[in-house]
Design a protein around this motif. Structure first.
Motif, PDB file in Angstrom:
ATOM      1  N   PHE A 228      57.375  98.453  50.139  1.00  0.00           N
ATOM      2  CA  PHE A 228      58.383  98.591  49.774  1.00  0.00           C
ATOM      3  C   PHE A 228      59.424  97.451  50.558  1.00  0.00           C
ATOM      4  O   PHE A 228      60.195  97.137  49.761  1.00  0.00           O
ATOM      5  CB  PHE A 228      58.870  99.915  50.405  1.00  0.00           C
ATOM      6  CG  PHE A 228      58.312 101.067  49.746  1.00  0.00           C
ATOM      7  CD1 PHE A 228      57.851 100.926  48.568  1.00  0.00           C
ATOM      8  CD2 PHE A 228      58.029 102.315  50.484  1.00  0.00           C
ATOM      9  CE1 PHE A 228      57.136 102.055  47.915  1.00  0.00           C
ATOM     10  CE2 PHE A 228      57.475 103.276  49.980  1.00  0.00           C
ATOM     11  CZ  PHE A 228      57.137 103.271  48.491  1.00  0.00           C
ATOM     12  N   ALA A 229      59.222  96.985  51.565  1.00  0.00           N
ATOM     13  CA  ALA A 229      59.840  95.928  52.325  1.00  0.00           C
ATOM     14  C   ALA A 229      59.900  94.853  51.165  1.00  0.00           C
ATOM     15  O   ALA A 229      60.995  94.035  51.129  1.00  0.00           O
ATOM     16  CB  ALA A 229      59.462  95.614  53.473  1.00  0.00           C
ATOM     17  N   VAL A 230      58.676  94.103  51.062  1.00  0.00           N
ATOM     18  CA  VAL A 230      58.585  93.014  50.357  1.00  0.00           C
ATOM     19  C   VAL A 230      59.118  93.005  49.083  1.00  0.00           C
ATOM     20  O   VAL A 230      59.377  92.011  48.202  1.00  0.00           O
ATOM     21  CB  VAL A 230      57.199  92.372  50.468  1.00  0.00           C
ATOM     22  CG1 VAL A 230      56.765  92.198  51.898  1.00  0.00           C
ATOM     23  CG2 VAL A 230      55.993  93.302  49.811  1.00  0.00           C
ATOM     24  N   PHE A 238      63.145 104.067  52.255  1.00  0.00           N
ATOM     25  CA  PHE A 238      61.682 104.132  52.219  1.00  0.00           C
ATOM     26  C   PHE A 238      61.185 105.544  51.859  1.00  0.00           C
ATOM     27  O   PHE A 238      60.284 105.625  50.977  1.00  0.00           O
ATOM     28  CB  PHE A 238      61.370 103.711  53.631  1.00  0.00           C
ATOM     29  CG  PHE A 238      61.177 102.003  53.605  1.00  0.00           C
ATOM     30  CD1 PHE A 238      61.829 101.082  52.794  1.00  0.00           C
ATOM     31  CD2 PHE A 238      60.334 101.490  54.680  1.00  0.00           C
ATOM     32  CE1 PHE A 238      61.797  99.906  52.824  1.00  0.00           C
ATOM     33  CE2 PHE A 238      60.352 100.159  54.798  1.00  0.00           C
ATOM     34  CZ  PHE A 238      61.153  99.351  53.725  1.00  0.00           C
ATOM     35  N   ARG A 239      61.759 106.585  52.886  1.00  0.00           N
ATOM     36  CA  ARG A 239      61.095 107.763  52.522  1.00  0.00           C
ATOM     37  C   ARG A 239      61.268 108.387  51.204  1.00  0.00           C
ATOM     38  O   ARG A 239      60.557 109.009  50.580  1.00  0.00           O
ATOM     39  CB  ARG A 239      61.757 108.743  53.593  1.00  0.00           C
ATOM     40  CG  ARG A 239      61.180 108.272  55.200  1.00  0.00           C
ATOM     41  CD  ARG A 239      59.639 108.721  55.247  1.00  0.00           C
ATOM     42  NE  ARG A 239      58.627 107.845  54.711  1.00  0.00           N
ATOM     43  CZ  ARG A 239      58.197 106.886  55.242  1.00  0.00           C
ATOM     44  NH1 ARG A 239      58.542 106.403  56.377  1.00  0.00           N
ATOM     45  NH2 ARG A 239      57.351 106.103  54.539  1.00  0.00           N
ATOM     46  N   GLU A 268      66.490  97.692  39.496  1.00  0.00           N
ATOM     47  CA  GLU A 268      65.431  97.633  38.427  1.00  0.00           C
ATOM     48  C   GLU A 268      64.226  96.439  39.016  1.00  0.00           C
ATOM     49  O   GLU A 268      62.894  96.695  38.644  1.00  0.00           O
ATOM     50  CB  GLU A 268      66.011  97.176  37.056  1.00  0.00           C
ATOM     51  CG  GLU A 268      66.874  98.374  36.620  1.00  0.00           C
ATOM     52  CD  GLU A 268      67.183  97.929  34.955  1.00  0.00           C
ATOM     53  OE1 GLU A 268      66.667  96.880  34.534  1.00  0.00           O
ATOM     54  OE2 GLU A 268      67.877  98.629  34.631  1.00  0.00           O
ATOM     55  N   GLU A 269      64.930  95.275  39.749  1.00  0.00           N
ATOM     56  CA  GLU A 269      63.957  94.577  39.917  1.00  0.00           C
ATOM     57  C   GLU A 269      62.987  95.001  40.831  1.00  0.00           C
ATOM     58  O   GLU A 269      61.740  94.611  40.908  1.00  0.00           O
ATOM     59  CB  GLU A 269      64.511  92.952  40.470  1.00  0.00           C
ATOM     60  CG  GLU A 269      63.616  92.164  41.087  1.00  0.00           C
ATOM     61  CD  GLU A 269      64.580  90.867  41.492  1.00  0.00           C
ATOM     62  OE1 GLU A 269      63.901  90.046  42.056  1.00  0.00           O
ATOM     63  OE2 GLU A 269      65.826  90.807  41.702  1.00  0.00           O
ATOM     64  N   ALA A 270      63.493  95.499  42.028  1.00  0.00           N
ATOM     65  CA  ALA A 270      62.577  96.199  42.868  1.00  0.00           C
ATOM     66  C   ALA A 270      61.649  97.254  42.622  1.00  0.00           C
ATOM     67  O   ALA A 270      60.439  97.163  42.740  1.00  0.00           O
ATOM     68  CB  ALA A 270      63.381  96.938  44.257  1.00  0.00           C
ATOM     69  N   ALA A 271      61.955  98.239  41.541  1.00  0.00           N
ATOM     70  CA  ALA A 271      61.173  99.185  40.878  1.00  0.00           C
ATOM     71  C   ALA A 271      60.095  98.619  40.211  1.00  0.00           C
ATOM     72  O   ALA A 271      58.884  99.078  40.343  1.00  0.00           O
ATOM     73  CB  ALA A 271      61.990  99.975  39.835  1.00  0.00           C
ATOM     74  N   ASP A 272      60.410  97.304  39.306  1.00  0.00           N
ATOM     75  CA  ASP A 272      59.307  96.488  38.602  1.00  0.00           C
ATOM     76  C   ASP A 272      58.147  95.892  39.687  1.00  0.00           C
ATOM     77  O   ASP A 272      56.947  95.936  39.016  1.00  0.00           O
ATOM     78  CB  ASP A 272      59.796  95.569  37.775  1.00  0.00           C
ATOM     79  CG  ASP A 272      60.817  96.186  36.546  1.00  0.00           C
ATOM     80  OD1 ASP A 272      60.569  97.376  36.218  1.00  0.00           O
ATOM     81  OD2 ASP A 272      61.657  95.574  36.250  1.00  0.00           O
ATOM     82  N   SER A 299      54.322  90.714  55.397  1.00  0.00           N
ATOM     83  CA  SER A 299      54.693  91.804  56.005  1.00  0.00           C
ATOM     84  C   SER A 299      53.639  92.218  57.168  1.00  0.00           C
ATOM     85  O   SER A 299      52.441  92.515  56.683  1.00  0.00           O
ATOM     86  CB  SER A 299      54.618  93.038  55.286  1.00  0.00           C
ATOM     87  OG  SER A 299      54.921  94.369  55.674  1.00  0.00           O
ATOM     88  N   LYS A 300      53.978  92.323  58.533  1.00  0.00           N
ATOM     89  CA  LYS A 300      52.970  92.490  59.470  1.00  0.00           C
ATOM     90  C   LYS A 300      52.538  94.261  59.429  1.00  0.00           C
ATOM     91  O   LYS A 300      51.446  94.282  59.637  1.00  0.00           O
ATOM     92  CB  LYS A 300      53.734  92.351  60.861  1.00  0.00           C
ATOM     93  CG  LYS A 300      54.009  91.044  61.299  1.00  0.00           C
ATOM     94  CD  LYS A 300      54.720  90.903  62.714  1.00  0.00           C
ATOM     95  CE  LYS A 300      54.701  89.385  63.151  1.00  0.00           C
ATOM     96  NZ  LYS A 300      55.502  89.280  64.413  1.00  0.00           N
ATOM     97  N   GLN A 301      53.454  94.838  59.041  1.00  0.00           N
ATOM     98  CA  GLN A 301      53.222  96.314  58.894  1.00  0.00           C
ATOM     99  C   GLN A 301      51.658  96.389  57.727  1.00  0.00           C
ATOM    100  O   GLN A 301      50.972  96.961  57.787  1.00  0.00           O
ATOM    101  CB  GLN A 301      54.081  97.258  58.361  1.00  0.00           C
ATOM    102  CG  GLN A 301      54.846  98.027  59.275  1.00  0.00           C
ATOM    103  CD  GLN A 301      55.527  99.041  58.737  1.00  0.00           C
ATOM    104  OE1 GLN A 301      56.464  98.784  57.933  1.00  0.00           O
ATOM    105  NE2 GLN A 301      55.396 100.345  59.188  1.00  0.00           N
ATOM    106  N   ALA A 302      52.160  95.642  56.429  1.00  0.00           N
ATOM    107  CA  ALA A 302      51.154  95.947  55.787  1.00  0.00           C
ATOM    108  C   ALA A 302      49.786  95.133  55.962  1.00  0.00           C
ATOM    109  O   ALA A 302      48.785  95.759  55.673  1.00  0.00           O
ATOM    110  CB  ALA A 302      51.606  95.073  54.246  1.00  0.00           C
ATOM    111  N   CYS A 303      49.717  94.108  56.603  1.00  0.00           N
ATOM    112  CA  CYS A 303      48.536  93.336  57.145  1.00  0.00           C
ATOM    113  C   CYS A 303      47.872  94.273  58.048  1.00  0.00           C
ATOM    114  O   CYS A 303      46.763  94.190  58.215  1.00  0.00           O
ATOM    115  CB  CYS A 303      48.926  92.026  57.532  1.00  0.00           C
ATOM    116  SG  CYS A 303      49.699  90.643  56.466  1.00  0.00           S
TER     117      CYS A 303
END
Length: 517
Positions: A228-230, A238-239, A268-272, A299-303
């Protein structure tokens, strides 16, 4: 007296008889209405009153269960008991102990733990100063139990009813009152070992119940949040965006995208960009690819989540369950308390496992039958000092399982036994009630499950037919000759073979035959 009764009684008692005595002023509201018309309306009211049962004080009501609930007949209960035994056997095989918690909790205990699903909590009326709610699941009460009793590690299972003000879909096993079967591991352990065991438990239970082909989807809330962040989702969304992604198993991507943009205010860009990621499925190889992804690697979280996902799949390979487990970036699970790995088991009608990174022809989903994940912060929400107890667990969607097995039982010719009686004590002649009761007591005292007919002189054919209908495997038949000879005629109901057994050896012979079945 109800309103209809009042109106009809007043009309019947006086309207027609008193109209002639009213003044012109009194009759003005009834101008143009004839006595015959009033009589006709009175007759209609009396007829309607009769249909409603009059006003004799009898309360008319429909016998039914409340919306979203149901009764269970003996056949259905036999299926449920078998399923419970299978699940409990698996939980105990993995070293779990059991607890119980109240069916209702303080409202504040449940508030703020379920995200958008909080509106489904059943609130109770104020009972002497305490605001209470029926429990929504077994996880939050478990966390409260750990914090209240200062327990830092436990492996527990809990099977009990929970309540949700949901729109019920009875045919799909969705109710307002239903059982949950939870298994949880609480404590500080090395990463992904307890998580892998929870997935192994789901695999074992679904395989043993023989529900059909299934798939266990796995994801991680850290991977989702990083994604979501990237992709440009604002932190405060987020939630709510996670809750929308969680609907992908019920809605098309187009509908989910529309909700994100039009209702949740996402660009729309974020959703795509989210759409590109949530279409991916795979295994350890997908986790490795995403660690090299230009965006996700930022993203450190994702990694951290992707590194743990690789480790999880290495343990799942050792547990030999990777054939049914898939890393699916569309899995979100909307509950707020998840902090790490999340998973959901679905039944599929057909189709092979997809290749990494593709949705593929994965088969038609027929519904979720298990779900769970890691919730490391929930216990700390209840602890006065904020002391955290890491937890991971799984909940079996038992009502969906029951629905599937009940449908299978209805479709098959196989008879479901609703009792466990092992032997029927019968008599071939009259006046042998005392002897039958005496022998039945001997069998009960020896730990044998036995039955006797509640009639003084039942017909032998009726007794044998009862055994056929109930699936009782053995019949111990007493007759005058058998009593003289000190024997009991033991009959196999299925083969109809009979043999005389010495009374002193009857218990041993019955136990031997039961063991051979």
């Amino acid at each position: 007296m109800n309103a209809l009764g009042v109106v009809s009684r007043r009309l019947c008692a006086g309207v027609a008889g008193r109209v002639s005595g009213w003044s012109a002023h009194s009759l003005r509201p009834f101008a143009g209405i004839t006595v015959s018309q009033i009589d006709e309306e009175v007759a209609k009211l009396l007829e309607l009153k009769a249909q409603l049962g009059g006003d004799e004080g009898k309360h008319q009501f429909t016998l039914k269960t409340a919306k979203g609930t149901r009764d269970y007949n003996p056949k259905q209960m036999a299926i449920r008991e078998k399923v419970f035994n299978t699940i409990i056997g698996c939980f105990k095989r993995h070293g779990a102990e059991t607890i119980d918690t109240p069916v209702f909790e303080l409202k504040e205990t449940l508030t703020g733990k379920y995200g958008e699903d909080s509106k489904l909590i059943y609130d109770l009326k104020d009972q002497g100063g305490e605001l209470l709610s029926l429990r929504y699941d077994l996880t939050v009460p478990f966390a409260r139990y750990l914090a209240m009793n200062k327990i830092s590690n436990i492996k527990r299972y809990h099977i009990a009813k929970v309540y949700r003000r949901d729109n019920p879909a009875m045919t799909r096993g969705r109710y307002r009152e239903f059982y949950q079967c939870d298994f949880d591991i609480a404590g500080q352990y090395d990463p992904m070992i307890p998580d892998a065991e929870c997935l192994k438990i789901v695999h074992e239970i679904l395989s043993e119940l023989e529900l059909g082909d299934f798939r266990i989807k796995v994801n991680d809330r850290r991977i989702l949040d990083g994604m979501f962040a990237v992709c440009g989702v604002p932190d405060d969304k987020f939630r709510t965006i996670c809750s929308t992604v969680d609907k992908l198993d019920k809605m098309s991507w187009e509908d989910v995208r529309s909700e994100m943009v039009k209702e949740k205010g996402l660009s729309e860009e974020a959703a795509d960009q989210i759409g590109q990621y949530v279409s991916m499925q795979g295994g350890k190889d997908l986790a490795e690819r995403l660690l090299q992804d230009a965006k996700m690697s930022q993203s450190k979280q994702a990694c951290a989540g992707l590194t743990d996902m690789k480790l999880l799949f290495s343990y799942l390979e050792l547990f030999q369950v990777t054939d049914k487990v898939v890393f699916d970036l569309s899995l979100a699970r909307g509950l707020d308390y998840y902090t790490g790995v999340i998973y959901e088991a679905i039944l599929t009608q057909n189709g092979p496992a997809p290749e990494a990174g593709e949705k593929g022809e994965e088969g038609v989903s027929v519904g979720s039958v298990a779900g769970g994940g890691r919730y490391d912060g929930l216990v700390g929400m209840f602890d006065p000092k904020g002391r955290k107890v890491p937890c991971v667990g799984v909940s079996i969607g038992i009502e969906r399982v029951f629905s599937i097995l009940e449908q299978k039982a209805e479709a098959s010719a196989e008879k479901v036994r609703t009792t466990e009686t092992q032997v029927m004590v019968a008599s071939a002649q009259k006046n042998l009630l005392e002897e039958r009761l005496k022998l039945t007591a001997e069998l009960w005292n020896a730990g044998i499950k036995a039955e006797v007919m509640y009639k003084k002189n039942p017909k032998l054919l009726s007794q044998l037919q009862h055994c056929e209908d109930s699936g009782i495997p053995l019949v111990a038949i007493l007759g005058e000759q058998e009593l003289k000879d000190g024997v009991v005629k033991l009959r196999d109901v299925h083969s109809r073979e009979e043999a005389d057994v010495l009374r002193a050896e009857l218990v041993e012979e019955i136990k031997k035959r039961i063991a051979d079945v």
